[in-house]
Scaffold this active site. Structure first.
Site, PDB file in Angstrom:
ATOM      1  N   ARG A   9       0.978  -1.227  -0.024  1.00 48.94           N
ATOM      2  CA  ARG A   9       0.033  -0.019   0.035  1.00 48.94           C
ATOM      3  C   ARG A   9       0.916   1.266  -0.053  1.00 48.94           C
ATOM      4  O   ARG A   9       1.989   1.192   0.751  1.00 48.94           O
ATOM      5  CB  ARG A   9      -1.081  -0.070   1.151  1.00 48.94           C
TER       6      ARG A   9
ATOM      7  N   HIS B  81      -0.615  -0.136  -9.727  1.00 48.83           N
ATOM      8  CA  HIS B  81      -1.334  -1.136  -8.925  1.00 48.83           C
ATOM      9  C   HIS B  81      -1.733  -2.265  -9.682  1.00 48.83           C
ATOM     10  O   HIS B  81      -2.998  -2.552  -9.617  1.00 48.83           O
ATOM     11  CB  HIS B  81      -2.550  -0.164  -8.195  1.00 48.83           C
TER      12      HIS B  81
HETATM   13  P1  NDP Z   1      -1.573 -11.805   4.958  1.00 52.15           P
HETATM   14  O1  NDP Z   1      -2.442 -11.264   5.814  1.00 52.15           O
HETATM   15  O2  NDP Z   1      -1.666 -13.172   4.434  1.00 52.15           O
HETATM   16  O3  NDP Z   1      -0.098 -11.632   5.385  1.00 52.15           O
HETATM   17  C1  NDP Z   1       0.300 -10.436   6.172  1.00 52.15           C
HETATM   18  C2  NDP Z   1       1.589 -10.618   6.671  1.00 52.15           C
HETATM   19  O4  NDP Z   1       2.022  -9.412   7.372  1.00 52.15           O
HETATM   20  C3  NDP Z   1       1.784 -11.562   7.666  1.00 52.15           C
HETATM   21  O5  NDP Z   1       2.989 -12.393   7.778  1.00 52.15           O
HETATM   22  C4  NDP Z   1       1.752 -10.936   9.112  1.00 52.15           C
HETATM   23  O6  NDP Z   1       2.399 -11.393  10.046  1.00 52.15           O
HETATM   24  C5  NDP Z   1       2.724  -9.374   8.559  1.00 52.15           C
HETATM   25  N1  NDP Z   1       2.217  -8.445   9.688  1.00 52.15           N
HETATM   26  C6  NDP Z   1       1.160  -7.937   9.765  1.00 52.15           C
HETATM   27  N2  NDP Z   1       1.273  -6.997  10.748  1.00 52.15           N
HETATM   28  C7  NDP Z   1       2.537  -6.788  10.865  1.00 52.15           C
HETATM   29  C8  NDP Z   1       3.452  -5.996  12.103  1.00 52.15           C
HETATM   30  N3  NDP Z   1       2.824  -5.061  12.632  1.00 52.15           N
HETATM   31  N4  NDP Z   1       4.846  -6.257  11.931  1.00 52.15           N
HETATM   32  C9  NDP Z   1       5.285  -7.516  11.266  1.00 52.15           C
HETATM   33  N5  NDP Z   1       4.608  -8.188  10.447  1.00 52.15           N
HETATM   34  C10 NDP Z   1       3.032  -7.903  10.272  1.00 52.15           C
HETATM   35  O7  NDP Z   1      -1.646 -10.545   3.608  1.00 52.15           O
HETATM   36  P2  NDP Z   1      -1.326 -11.077   2.219  1.00 52.15           P
HETATM   37  O8  NDP Z   1      -0.049 -11.763   2.044  1.00 52.15           O
HETATM   38  O9  NDP Z   1      -2.416 -11.699   1.606  1.00 52.15           O
HETATM   39  O10 NDP Z   1      -1.272  -9.495   1.557  1.00 52.15           O
HETATM   40  C11 NDP Z   1      -0.376  -8.425   1.950  1.00 52.15           C
HETATM   41  C12 NDP Z   1      -0.784  -7.220   1.372  1.00 52.15           C
HETATM   42  O11 NDP Z   1      -0.579  -7.259  -0.106  1.00 52.15           O
HETATM   43  C13 NDP Z   1      -2.427  -6.877   1.571  1.00 52.15           C
HETATM   44  O12 NDP Z   1      -2.760  -6.521   2.771  1.00 52.15           O
HETATM   45  C14 NDP Z   1      -2.468  -5.795   0.218  1.00 52.15           C
HETATM   46  O13 NDP Z   1      -2.437  -4.367   0.875  1.00 52.15           O
HETATM   47  C15 NDP Z   1      -1.109  -5.930  -0.701  1.00 52.15           C
HETATM   48  N6  NDP Z   1      -1.965  -6.453  -1.698  1.00 52.15           N
HETATM   49  C16 NDP Z   1      -1.347  -5.609  -2.957  1.00 52.15           C
HETATM   50  C17 NDP Z   1      -1.632  -6.001  -4.101  1.00 52.15           C
HETATM   51  C18 NDP Z   1      -1.314  -5.097  -5.433  1.00 52.15           C
HETATM   52  O14 NDP Z   1      -1.800  -5.370  -6.388  1.00 52.15           O
HETATM   53  N7  NDP Z   1      -0.461  -4.395  -5.250  1.00 52.15           N
HETATM   54  C19 NDP Z   1      -2.630  -7.107  -4.546  1.00 52.15           C
HETATM   55  C20 NDP Z   1      -2.808  -7.869  -3.218  1.00 52.15           C
HETATM   56  C21 NDP Z   1      -2.325  -7.487  -2.016  1.00 52.15           C
HETATM   57  P3  NDP Z   1       1.865 -12.812  10.961  1.00 52.15           P
HETATM   58  O15 NDP Z   1       2.261 -13.927   9.889  1.00 52.15           O
HETATM   59  O16 NDP Z   1       2.700 -13.051  12.165  1.00 52.15           O
HETATM   60  O17 NDP Z   1       0.362 -12.678  10.907  1.00 52.15           O
HETATM   61  C1  OXD Z   2      -5.630  -6.235  -3.094  1.00 50.58           C
HETATM   62  C2  OXD Z   2      -5.337  -5.267  -4.193  1.00 50.58           C
HETATM   63  O1  OXD Z   2      -5.562  -6.065  -1.916  1.00 50.58           O
HETATM   64  O2  OXD Z   2      -5.514  -5.590  -5.207  1.00 50.58           O
HETATM   65  O3  OXD Z   2      -6.144  -7.227  -3.384  1.00 50.58           O
HETATM   66  O4  OXD Z   2      -4.547  -4.360  -3.802  1.00 50.58           O
END
Ligand code: NDP
Ligand code: OXD
Length: 306
Positions: free
Chosen positions: A221, A269
């Protein structure tokens, strides 16, 4: 089962047809103000009015992975939020990030410029061991990305909230592990969810902790990154550049320095797109499971914010 669809900036007809085909016994319709109560909703960036008019919703299915925008709204009491987990996005993210890291590491931008200038010449091969890549966020997408990078023999570090053990990846966790993770990394890939704990996490203090000649890949993001701090560290020479797919304001405003900065690659994006067919199949499967009272993967914890 009554299902309503409220997805802004989305071509809705194919979602409507797809969900009707996947759940033939359900009543599926597109929400209009004043529409009857539904049990479940499929949403993308819904207006607050929609949520206020649907207090009886049992679950909201977000047609993306990130739920930061949805959690900023006032949700119906007791309503679960379920996000897309993977649904074909993890492999796209792995492709995108590996492309960005390899393009930087192999200096392909420099070779492209050389060839356009009619210059046939070689650069000294860089040493892979000097390019440790740190992946912030080891969830559904981050873990896949970390594993893909490890296939190219980059040293890979990973950072998450809770401890993780991943073969071939040096893992760090929590606030206590953050500075060591940054100091061990030269390339930083961001795959964190946007929460109060992660907003502005890539700033002057944290980016300056990367090894000299650092490189940033932000695919999560825009609000994770303090734009001015990135630009200053590139211009001062501590960072070599960045590949950015997400921005604080989207579309990226005209005149923003990211459009033209020679050391920044920007894309709109698009690193991992929601794949409609896969997502419809996943949502239909999870909705049916929830309706039977079963637990489903990808249920968001509102306290954690992801
Ligand atoms: P998940 O919820 O599966 O994974 C999130 C990860 O971040 C977990 O490993 C979590 O730790 C870690 N995390 C969360 N908060 C913290 C913190 N405060 N400190 C350290 N680690 C933290 O999410 P996804 O992998 O599915 O997606 C990640 C992000 O990617 C989405 O939220 C979205 O914003 C972005 N995205 C962007 C897209 C694009 O096209 N650019 C498309 C899709 C997604 P833990 O494992 O310990 O819970
Ligand atoms: C998502 C994205 O969060 O597309 O899936 O950014």
């Amino acid at each position: 089962m009554n299902i309503t669809l409220c997805c802004t900036a989305t071509k809705i007809e194919p979602w409507l047809e797809g969900l009707r085909a996947a759940l033939p016994r359900a009543h599926v319709s597109v929400w209009q103000p004043g529409a009857p109560q539904a049990d479940y909703a499929v949403v993308w960036a819904p207006p607050q009015q929609f949520l206020d008019e649907q207090p009886g919703l049992r679950a909201l299915f977000n047609i993306g992975a990130g739920v930061d925008a949805l959690l900023r709204l006032r949700l119906p009491e007791g309503c679960r939020v379920v996000r897309i987990d993977d649904g074909g996005m993890a492999v796209q993210m792995a492709e995108y990030v590996c492309h960005a890291v390899v393009r930087h590491f192999r200096e392909l931008d420099g070779y492209e410029a050389d060839m356009r200038a009619g210059h046939w010449g070689f650069r000294r091969p860089r040493v892979r061991a000097q390019f440790p890549v740190g992946v912030m966020g080891l969830g559904v997408l981050g873990e896949r990305v970390a594993r893909a990078l490890a296939h190219f023999d980059f040293p890979v570090n990973g950072w998450s909230r809770s401890p993780k053990a991943l073969d071939g990846i040096l893992t760090f966790h929590g606030a206590d592990g953050f500075h060591d993770f940054l100091a061990a990394s030269r390339v930083l890939v961001n795959l964190l969810p946007l929460t109060p704990a992660t907003r502005d996490i890539m700033n002057r203090d944290t980016l300056a902790r990367l090894q000299p000649g650092g490189y940033v890949v932000n695919v999560a993001r825009g609000a994770h990154l303090v734009d001015e701090d990135l630009l200053a560290l590139i211009d001062e020479g501590h960072l070599a550049g960045a590949t950015l797919d997400v921005f604080r304001t989207e579309p990226l405003p005209a005149g923003h320095p990211f459009w033209t900065h020679p050391r920044i690659v920007a894309t709109p994006h698009t690193s991992a797109r929601t794949l409609r067919e896969d997502s419809i199949a996943q949502i239909a499967r999870k909705m049916a499971a929830l309706h039977r009272g079963e637990a489903v993967a990808g249920t968001v914890d509102p306290q954690r914010g992801y």
